[in-house]
Enzyme design. Structure first.
Site, PDB file in Angstrom:
ATOM      1  N   CYS A  89     -16.612 -24.184  -0.468  1.00  0.00           N
ATOM      2  CA  CYS A  89     -16.173 -22.775  -0.492  1.00  0.00           C
ATOM      3  C   CYS A  89     -16.064 -22.305  -1.933  1.00  0.00           C
ATOM      4  CB  CYS A  89     -14.850 -22.584   0.231  1.00  0.00           C
ATOM      5  SG  CYS A  89     -13.394 -22.953  -0.750  1.00  0.00           S
ATOM      6  N   CYS A  92     -11.778 -23.940  -5.322  1.00  0.00           N
ATOM      7  CA  CYS A  92     -11.134 -24.894  -6.232  1.00  0.00           C
ATOM      8  C   CYS A  92     -12.024 -25.198  -7.433  1.00  0.00           C
ATOM      9  CB  CYS A  92     -10.837 -26.201  -5.502  1.00  0.00           C
ATOM     10  SG  CYS A  92     -12.336 -27.139  -5.116  1.00  0.00           S
ATOM     11  N   SER A1037     -18.328 -25.054  15.499  1.00  0.00           N
ATOM     12  CA  SER A1037     -19.449 -25.817  14.918  1.00  0.00           C
ATOM     13  C   SER A1037     -20.799 -25.242  15.331  1.00  0.00           C
ATOM     14  CB  SER A1037     -19.385 -27.305  15.322  1.00  0.00           C
ATOM     15  OG  SER A1037     -18.161 -27.843  14.984  1.00  0.00           O
ATOM     16  N   GLU A1218     -16.912 -29.622  12.925  1.00  0.00           N
ATOM     17  CA  GLU A1218     -15.612 -30.063  13.425  1.00  0.00           C
ATOM     18  C   GLU A1218     -15.517 -31.532  13.835  1.00  0.00           C
ATOM     19  OE1 GLU A1218     -13.804 -26.393  15.789  1.00  0.00           O
ATOM     20  OE2 GLU A1218     -15.856 -26.848  16.333  1.00  0.00           O
TER      21      GLU A1218
HETATM   22  S1  FES Z   1     -14.666 -26.373  -2.307  1.00  0.00           S
HETATM   23 FE1  FES Z   1     -13.297 -25.282  -1.025  1.00  0.00          FE
HETATM   24  S2  FES Z   1     -11.382 -25.909  -1.775  1.00  0.00           S
HETATM   25 FE2  FES Z   1     -12.755 -27.148  -2.894  1.00  0.00          FE
END
Ligand code: FES
Ligand code: FAD
Ligand code: FES
Length: 1287
Positions: A89, A92, A1037, A1218
């Site tokens: 995503c 982070c 999924s 999932e």
């Molecule tokens: S890639 Fe999504 S929180 Fe690390």
């Protein structure tokens, strides 16, 4: 704070907000300072969310934007995390990049240990960390390349040959003007006067002393890691803050023959480096205390915290579970204290640490330095701790123990034992010490000492933080562990491996096995089946990727803050908003009465209010919302909204209470195959058991975020939000406002993690935000803080599973009757669908001929729970597998044998009469056992257990059969829109949202194959309800299966349309065909549609076809459990999954590893805790621990089953988002296996209770050691526990 300054003022949005409290690392930046003394530049990583901007005078701050970008040059750190598939995503990723970048600035060729330490304070909820480490290990001078084990094919998922080289000479230089400033400008004291705070930064000690005398209540802020969270989360007010970071005396280090004086302002990292140097330099016998401190320092927070938190701050903060104070107190350390009254030295002992957050320092006194003595011959020191996570977690119990023996003997001359975590402050066990001093250090002395200790350190059963029996047992077992260390040191009596075996904390070996299953003659442009990098990984790594809260503010934009219920069940007698409306900047307060259209949403036939009007039914329920010019103003307004409640009696919190009151959401579901009642009559044995499974917070790194922008005409609204189901948000908003859906367009560019938590809950908040935008006519932004998000948006359903199982003596299970009670919280949400899925998966891989299940969604006064990856399956199957485990324990056999005996073996019908072939399930199982070398490792574990008293190894192999697609057939449809522009570039829109699962990357690959062009021609745009209407949620999924077919369909249409021009000019280029087609008036835009499977489940008949197919897998995990502390380490995990022909193996392996680690968190670590009055206590990473980098299995092997095809999904692939989460339970069952070995040694055989998560507390208590047995159990009902036992 620096974070809001960067994001809001400078518009540098690459640095992310994840928690605001120093616990997640999403906001990591590099701070650099010139040190005039040494003429060097110091670089360190820090959390921008806790860094006061005023503190940064003379410092240079580097953010992710500063090190590289796609517009200039991508930095090697950014490139490697992206190419190694370490960004899913991506939320982070900038934080990870900055932690690693800072490490490389200081150590261009780091070791693996350096990397582990640098990333210890950074959380990632998607990847499972392995690919991040994989990318970064390429910077190590010699990184271990795992064996290429897979049939001669290279296992690497990325090409390491052409990585950008790291060239330290190309890095940003420290600004020369700052060096000049430090060298030439006179140091002057400074004052920054803010709205509510005056910040004073003195430069001399005298000035500091005077300031403290003038403002004795003003805190001294150095690292701000205590004061910052206090202000933010506890509302502490400090009109004056003194920041002594430029007072040199506070940073001085002076060595003497007796020890070292360390300036109280020194950061914990500086202290650590200093002590490491001393340990190298001094004779071993002099460094006992230093080594004990080092042991603790490695565990305090993450690297970013240690880089700023000061030793003086840690001491004076006097946390009950400070790791340093017990060691410093036991080590007879002293503090030099100054004030106007002069200087003095005081012992850091129980007279200094007097209470919770309290010391005996007078308000005007300043700690100048800490004196840490060298140790003497015959003196030994230990520092032992136990925490909910191995690293970056405050300890449950921590200790410092120092013993001095009479020379040449075992007689104890001096002894000091101090504990943290067992009282309001550091506690000294002086009576216990007195009972030992003067006596020989032996078993008898200690065994008597345990009795004194138990009496001396007794905790009330209601002790804040709970875990009372565990804490008490830890005081004993940590002393015992110290004893083992002493025996080892003093008499070298302990053979390695006989009592305590140390396993390396960090080796991380891995093997990835997959076949690139390319079709015969596949062109190089056809990217299907190749490990293509996530399509926006690079922009995620450079911080350029735009998440919802990164969208620039529009003119006049307002901020919305929700006001939530503080009562679990009460009537609302009135909402007084008068004071709130008077807060400067506050524009409006939205209540239910202000909703122009439908005031509620309906899920599974039950209405749910958007804002509570007459009654609240949980703490955290949304009641009203304040909108203001800034977020701070909205928060201030929200704080003074007065809601008058009349409490209603007897709120329901647990499923037992719900069962008693028959508080259920309808319908309840039952399913049966065979005749269970009759079968119980015919079996050899019957056993009844139960298991409880706690909930799980989604902990997506990006909290719920949205911006609603009224367009100003035609009642149109544009809604930018981070969600999994934009169409649902669109419909909900339209109904709430009473306008047609065609006026609302929802846009999702990317989602910073969702895991099921951004379907229904996001839509409800979006409705409220839209009402605010509607009424004010201005754009409104709502971004939840981490604590609000955790409080309001619910979690995975906790479940109580009860079962009765009938089996034959040969292990064949003949009958099983399972009951599931899910704690759904105060509203229905998707709970009934969740409990249905629970029943559909209760057979897992087993053919139990007489099988009955009953499931019910319990209505309680806790926040409403919702979808979470797996949607009930992880709860369902845990109960089944626990039942199998019990059968094995009853029969005295390995659980794996019982699993094998009962598995589906041939083409079979499930309990809902769905036919399937378990061939690949069995292949996964066999291959997993073979690849993991299960048989010989099981034997080795047995031998290990025989030799080791306090450490036990356990293994478990767990299978999975997981149904893919929505059983509500209409949800399986998908659509797409594909445009070809005249220059040949292609724009694809589809209904799936990109949440890190790589759906956009896979869609690019699909379009590439169908249009026969490289992926570089194809751009996937945001998911928008204007481009593709009536989409289904990205869930189950099924995203790739459905949207892949829709994209394929559109591309096929377009490719067909181009056929005439292709035929006219077979050697032409793509661009030439496109141009030609335009001139020939051929439409270059097409929609695609996929009808999906017509799935259904008929609950009346108890039969159906609720899934398109099954994804199979098996996983073997081995753990080593420390029976004295309950700590465990996953030694090795091997996963084999059948995902057909993977469209993108790197994306799929990323899903496998990420979901496995999320499952490991669910079953072994993550604990949601509620107070007895239903208040969620765990509201951030400090209290709620998700797996960190220290939790990856030491050896982690993932294999994709070869030669598997799937006629039911695109290109023969299978959904994998999932299923693997449940395989995390292999770690749970391995722990259970190890605990069983410990219990067997204590003479206890047969089934036993171990609830999930198997935290160190539960594991330790289940081991039933001599120490836990000494703790008298608290009588239930005689006290109010700190937290409820949910479910
Ligand atoms: S890639 Fe999504 S929180 Fe690390
Ligand atoms: C995410 C996180 C994780 C953590 N994990 C751990 C852990 O595992 N173990 C652990 O032990 N701690 C842990 N801590 C606590 C951390 O170590 C302390 O907060 C830190 O050491 C305090 O130092 P500081 O410089 O940041 O203090 P500040 O917040 O700047 O100040 C704290 C207090 O100390 C006083 N003070 C500071 N210096 C002096 C001085 N020289 N003289 C007199 N008073 C002074 C101030 O007046 C203030 O009241 C954690 C903190 C965070 C945020
Ligand atoms: S946002 Fe700063 S550490 Fe989480």
């Amino acid at each position: 704070m620096l974070l809001s300054y960067l994001r809001d003022r400078l518009r540098l949005t690459g640095t992310k907000y994840g928690c605001g409290g120093g616990g997640c690392g999403a906001c990591t930046v590099m701070v650099s300072r010139y040190q005039p003394g040494t003429k060097t530049i110091l670089h360190y990583s820090a959390n921008a969310c806790l860094l006061p901007v005023c503190q940064l005078q003379g410092a240079a701050v580097t953010t992710v934007e500063g090190i590289g970008s796609t517009k200039t040059r991508v930095h090697p750190v950014q490139e490697r995390i992206a190419r190694a598939h370490g960004s899913q995503c991506g939320f982070c990723t900038p934080g990870m990049v900055m932690s690693m970048y800072t490490l490389l600035r200081n150590t261009p060729q780091p070791t693996m240990e350096d990397i582990r330490e640098a990333l210890g304070g950074n959380l990632c909820r998607c990847t499972g960390y392995r690919p991040i480490v994989d990318g970064f290990r390429t910077f190590c001078s010699s990184f271990y390349c795992p064996a290429c084990v897979f049939q001669g094919l290279p296992p690497q998922l990325f090409d390491q040959g052409d990585l950008l080289p790291l060239d330290p000479t190309q890095e940003l230089i420290f600004p020369p003007e700052l060096i000049l400033m430090a060298q030439t400008e006179p140091q002057m004291s400074q004052r920054f006067i803010g709205e509510n705070i005056v910040w004073i930064s003195p430069v001399s000690l005298d000035e500091l002393i005077q300031l403290k005398a003038d403002h004795p209540q003003a805190p001294l802020v150095i690292g701000n890691t205590n004061i910052g969270p206090d202000i933010k989360f506890k509302g502490a007010l400090h009109p004056i803050i003194i920041s002594p970071t430029r007072v040199q005396e506070l940073f001085a280090v002076t060595r003497t023959a007796q020890g070292v004086y360390i300036g109280a302002g020194c950061s914990l990292s500086v202290v650590k480096a200093l002590l490491e140097g001393l340990v190298q330099e001094l004779p071993e016998e002099k460094t006992e205390i230093y080594r004990a401190l080092l042991q603790q320092l490695g565990n305090v927070g993450g690297q970013q915290i240690r880089n700023v938190a000061s030793i003086g701050g840690n001491i004076v903060s006097a946390y009950p579970n400070s790791d340093l104070n017990p060691v410093l107190a036991a080590g007879s350390c002293k503090l030099s204290v100054v004030s106007k009254g002069g200087r003095k030295e005081i012992l850091l002992n129980k007279d200094f640490l007097v209470g919770f957050g309290k010391t005996s320092l007078k308000p005007d006194e300043i700690v100048l330095s800490v004196f840490i003595p060298v140790s003497r011959k015959w003196e030994f020191m230990g520092a032992l701790r136990q925490a909910p996570r191995k690293e970056n977690a405050l300890a449950t119990v921590t200790s410092g123990i120092r013993v001095m023996f009479t020379e040449g003997s075992s007689v104890v001359k001096e002894l000091s034992i101090c504990y943290g975590g067992v009282g309001p402050c550091t506690v000294s066990a002086s009576r216990t010490c007195a009972a030992i001093i003067g006596r020989p250090w032996n078993e008898q002395t200690l065994s008597e000492a345990y009795t004194v200790l138990l009496d001396e350190i007794s905790l009330s059963p209601s002790h804040p933080g709970g875990k009372v029996d565990f804490r008490r047992s830890l005081t004993l077992s940590l002393l015992f562990k110290f004893n083992l260390q002493i025996l080892h040191k003093l008499w070298e009596m302990v053979r390695t491996g006989s009592l305590l075996v140390q396993i390396p904390l960090w080796t991380v070996l891995y093997v990835i096995g997959y076949h690139k299953r390319l079709v015969n003659g596949q062109s190089v442009d056809d990217q299907v089946g190749r490990p293509v990098m996530h399509h926006s990984a690079i922009s995620q790594a450079t911080g350029e990727a735009v998440y919802c809260d990164d969208i620039p503010k529009t003119d006049g934009e307002l901020h919305l803050v929700l006001v939530t219920s503080t009562r679990p069940h009460a009537k609302i007698r009135g909402i007084d908003v008068t004071e709130a409306l008077q807060v400067p900047g506050v524009v409006d307060v939205i209540t239910s009465k202000d909703i122009p259209g439908k005031k509620f949403r309906t899920f599974t036939g039950v209405d749910e209010e958007l804002l509570a009007e007459n009654e609240v039914s949980c703490v955290g329920q949304m009641v009203c919302a304040v909108i203001a010019d800034t977020r701070e103003q909205a928060k201030r307004g929200a704080a003074v909204v007065k809601i008058h409640y009349e409490d209603l009696p007897e709120p329901v919190f647990t499923v037992e209470e719900a069962m008693e009151k028959k508080s259920y959401f309808q319908p309840q579901r039952t399913i049966e195959r065979g005749n269970v009642t009759q079968a119980f009559e015919e079996v050899d044995q019957v056993y009844e058991g139960e298991i409880r499974l706690g909930g799980q917070e989604h902990f997506y790194m990006e909290t719920q975020s949205m911006v609603v922008v009224p367009s100003g005409e035609d009642r149109e609204l544009r809604v930018y939000l981070s969600c999994q189901h934009p169409t649902y948000a669109q419909e909900s908003i339209a109904e709430t406002l009473g306008i047609p859906s065609n006026r609302v367009s929802c846009h999702v560019k990317r989602v910073g993690g969702a895991f099921g938590g951004k379907v229904t809950k996001t839509s409800a908040i979006a409705c409220i935000t839209s009402v605010a935008a509607w009424r004010s006519g201005r754009a409104v932004r709502c971004v939840l803080e981490r604590g609000e998000d955790m409080l309001i948006t619910g979690a995975r359903h906790p479940v109580l599973g009860r079962y009765k199982v009938g089996f034959m003596n040969d292990g064949k299970i003949i009958a099983a009757d399972l009951h599931y009670y899910a704690n759904s919280g105060n509203t229905a949400d998707e709970s009934v669908l969740v409990v249905e899925k629970v029943l559909l998966h209760l057979d897992n891989a087993y053919n139990v001929p007489n099988l009955r299940g009953h499931s019910v969604a319990c209505k309680t006064n806790l926040p409403s729970n919702t979808a979470f990856r797996g949607f009930g399956v992880p709860q369902s199957m845990l109960v089944t597998e626990n039942m199998i485990n019990d059968v094995a324990m009853k029969l005295g056999r390995n659980a794996e044998e019982i699993r094998e005996i009962n598995m589906y073996k041939e083409v079979s019908l499930t309990h809902y009469k769905f036919q399937f072939d378990p061939k690949n399930l069995l292949r996964c199982w066999d291959e997993c056992k073979e690849k993991s070398d299960y048989d010989s490792r099981r034997q080795a574990a047995g031998e290990f257990n025989q030799k080791n008293r306090w450490k036990k190894r356990g293994l478990a192999v767990i299978p999975i059969k997981y149904g893919i697609a929505f059983s509500e057939g209409f949800l399986n449809q998908a659509a797409s829109l594909v445009h070809i522009y005249k220059d040949g570039s292609v724009l694809v829109s589809h209904g799936g949202t990109e949440m890190g699962q790589g759906i956009h990357t896979k869609m690019q690959q699909v379009a590439s194959r169908e249009l026969h062009i490289p992926t570089s021609f194809i751009h996937i745009t945001e998911t928008s309800t204007s481009a593709v209407p009536n989409t289904c949620p990205s869930a189950a999924s099924f995203g790739t299966d459905a949207n892949g077919m829709a994209v394929k369909n559109a591309c096929e249409t377009l490719y067909r349309r181009l056929e005439p021009v292709r035929k006219q000019n077979p050697t032409g280029t793509w661009e030439s065909w496109v141009k030609k087609a335009f001139l020939q008036k051929i439409s270059l835009s097409a929609t695609g549609y996929y009808r999906g499977h017509d799935l259904y489940m008929d609950w009346e008949k108890q039969e159906g076809q609720p899934y398109a197919y099954f994804t199979y897998g098996a996983c073997c995990s081995e753990v080593e459990v420390d029976c004295l502390s309950g700590d465990y380490r996953t030694v090795r995990t091997d996963i084999v999954t059948d995902i057909g022909r993977s469209i993108n193996p790197s994306v799929d392996i990323g899903q496998i590893e990420g979901s496995f680690i999320q499952g490991l968190g669910l079953y072994t670590m993550e604990e949601l805790q509620f107070s007895p009055s239903g208040v969620l206590l765990t509201r951030g990473p400090s209290q709620y621990k998700i797996p960190a980098i220290c939790d990856i299995p030491l050896q982690f092997n993932v294999y994709l089953l070869s030669d598997s095809d799937n006629p039911h999904a695109i290109y023969s692939s299978k959904g994998i988002g999932e299923p693997v989460l449940f395989l995390g339970s292999s770690v749970f069952f391995a722990i259970k296996d190890a605990v069983a070995a410990a219990r067997a040694e204590a003479g206890m055989d047969g089934p036993f209770t171990l609830d999930s998560p198997a935290t160190p507390e539960r594991t330790c208590l289940a081991c039933n050691t001599d120490f836990t047995q000494k703790i008298p159990p608290s009588r239930p009902g005689s006290f109010k526990p700190w937290a409820l036992n949910i479910p």
